[in-house]
Design an enzyme around this catalytic site. Structure first.
Site, PDB file in Angstrom:
ATOM      1  N   PHE A 140       0.862  -1.187   0.000  1.00  0.00           N
ATOM      2  CA  PHE A 140       0.000   0.000   0.000  1.00  0.00           C
ATOM      3  C   PHE A 140       0.893   1.229   0.000  1.00  0.00           C
ATOM      4  CE2 PHE A 140      -2.315   3.601   1.528  1.00  0.00           C
ATOM      5  CZ  PHE A 140      -3.476   3.533   0.774  1.00  0.00           C
ATOM      6  N   ASP A 225       9.220   2.926   2.222  1.00  0.00           N
ATOM      7  CA  ASP A 225       8.021   3.705   2.526  1.00  0.00           C
ATOM      8  C   ASP A 225       7.726   3.520   4.015  1.00  0.00           C
ATOM      9  OD1 ASP A 225       5.536   4.744   2.971  1.00  0.00           O
ATOM     10  OD2 ASP A 225       4.629   3.942   1.144  1.00  0.00           O
ATOM     11  N   LYS A 254       2.096  11.110   7.411  1.00  0.00           N
ATOM     12  CA  LYS A 254       1.231  10.806   8.547  1.00  0.00           C
ATOM     13  C   LYS A 254       1.651  11.529   9.844  1.00  0.00           C
ATOM     14  CE  LYS A 254      -1.233   6.984   6.653  1.00  0.00           C
ATOM     15  NZ  LYS A 254      -0.858   5.882   5.779  1.00  0.00           N
TER      16      LYS A 254
END
Ligand SMILES: *Cc1c(COP(=O)(O)O)cnc(C)c1O
Length: 400
Positions: A140, A225, A254
């Site tokens: 993802f 990531d 985030k």
């Protein structure tokens, strides 16, 4: 207004691209959130780890208000007095060489893809338009066209073609498959150190070390990531630390803003980032003074409040206690730091029912990939609060 009315408005006027749990939140503080009826819940999702510092952290809030009163956006057409210090602090914390600030996580991923392609042509000597990037199954990395082009989740892809070429997909956790997939045109390997959305999938212990070594040997840029795993979530500032390696490009987002504002960044440990020249990439809001001030405060809170150590300690306790639970519905429990998951056997009929039962016990958690519940509370969580989650899990399981 009743919860049902808020839900009605969302469903009537909003696009249906999410299927949220039916709880309408209005307030948050630390690990706690409240719904519009005044019910209190312990948040075990922390906005997919964007709220590692806890909801509405007063110091980040203060930095945001103070900066908002002074200057919010200049665009990068001019310089601003928050950007330089933000770069310096972030580089020093992460031992990076250069930073490129963006907003959403997906933009950081896109930025990395553009950077390594350009590096491939300019430095590695890959023939024009032939650059290949290797990615992993069940990844993802976000929702843009290029990113869903290499997703293996049919829900994320179906109906959105034509897709961006130039990606090659291999199994996650398999270093040999990575080496086999490399060709003369391979410019980069893009991988999550622990797959978050896939359900907290932890690769074999030596995986990242091997991947680092293989990347070096074949002159391939290693892009980690860490948008979800980074900034303390797994008990280290960056999850790569467990493997004792450094990625060439590291993506964070985030929790970089503690949940106040979208802030992401590409960190470069090598000269790769130097291939970008003025005008070749950018973003109106990327690196704006408000984002930088918020991110500086959010990073400071992680260290000042020892949230990374706390994540490690509470996570270890949480996982050990989860391992003590023996229930026929549970297939596996796993985790690192405060990124944990319970996977149920498929016969149980999905994890969402358990999420609703946990909600009745005052715990908000979200199912992922049908049979998995992820537990990723804010890193400010205390031992007693971990115990509350464990009690609720035990309660819900013993009643099923
Ligand atoms: C959430 C996430 C992204 C995308 O971030 P957005 O801010 O939603 O665009 C990318 N990679 C990983 C690993 C993520 O968890």
């Amino acid at each position: 207004m009743q919860q049902s009315e808020f839900i009605g408005l969302e469903d009537q006027y909003g696009a249906h691209n999410y299927k949220p749990l039916d709880v309408v939140l209005t307030r948050g503080k630390g690990v706690w959130v409240w719904d519009v009826d005044g019910n209190k819940y312990l948040d075990c999702l922390a906005a997919y780890s964007a709220v590692n510092q806890g909801h509405c952290h007063p110091k980040i809030m203060q930095a945001m208000v103070t900066q908002a009163e002074k200057l919010t956006l200049t665009s990068r057409a001019f310089r601003n007095d928050q950007l330089g210090p933000f770069y310096q602090e972030l580089c020093e914390l992460t031992h990076s060489h250069k930073v490129l600030p963006m907003n959403s996580g997906a933009e950081a991923v896109e930025t990395a893809i553009k950077t390594v392609r350009k590096w491939g042509y300019l430095v590695k000597g890959v023939p024009q338009d032939k650059a290949e990037i290797i990615v992993c199954a069940n990844n993802f990395h976000g929702r843009t066209i290029s990113i869903v082009s290499f997703s293996t989740d049919e829900n994320a892809r179906a109906g959105f073609g034509p897709f961006t070429p130039g990606f090659k997909c291999i199994p996650f956790g398999d270093a040999a498959a990575f080496e086999t997939a490399i060709t003369a045109n391979t410019v980069a390997f893009l991988v999550e150190p622990i797959q978050g959305e896939a359900g907290v999938i932890i690769p074999p212990d030596d995986y990242l070390k091997q991947v680092r070594e293989i990347s070096d040997r074949h002159n391939v840029v290693l892009i980690l990531d860490e948008i979800q795993t980074g900034l303390g979530r797994t008990g280290k500032l960056l999850t790569e630390e467990y493997a004792g390696i450094e990625a060439d490009l590291t993506l964070i987002g985030k929790a970089l803003s503690g949940g106040f504002y979208p802030v992401s960044a590409v960190l470069s440990n090598t000269e790769v980032m130097d291939v970008l020249q003025p005008g070749e990439h950018g973003s109106t809001f990327g690196g704006n003074p408000l984002a930088c001030a918020v991110a500086r405060a959010a990073l400071k809170v992680l260290f000042e409040e020892n949230l990374i150590e706390n994540s490690y300690e509470q996570g270890e306790y949480f996982l050990n206690e989860l391992k003590k639970i023996s229930h026929p519905h549970i297939k596996e429990v796993r985790g690192r730091g405060l990124m944990l998951a319970i996977e149920f056997h498929p016969e149980v009929g999905g994890a969402r029912g358990y999420c609703y039962k946990l909600k009745e016990q005052g715990i908000l958690a979200k199912d992922t990939h049908e049979n998995i519940i992820r537990f990723a509370p804010p890193l400010v969580i205390k031992r007693e609060e971990v115990d509350l989650i464990l009690e609720a899990i035990n309660q819900v399981l013993s009643a099923s």
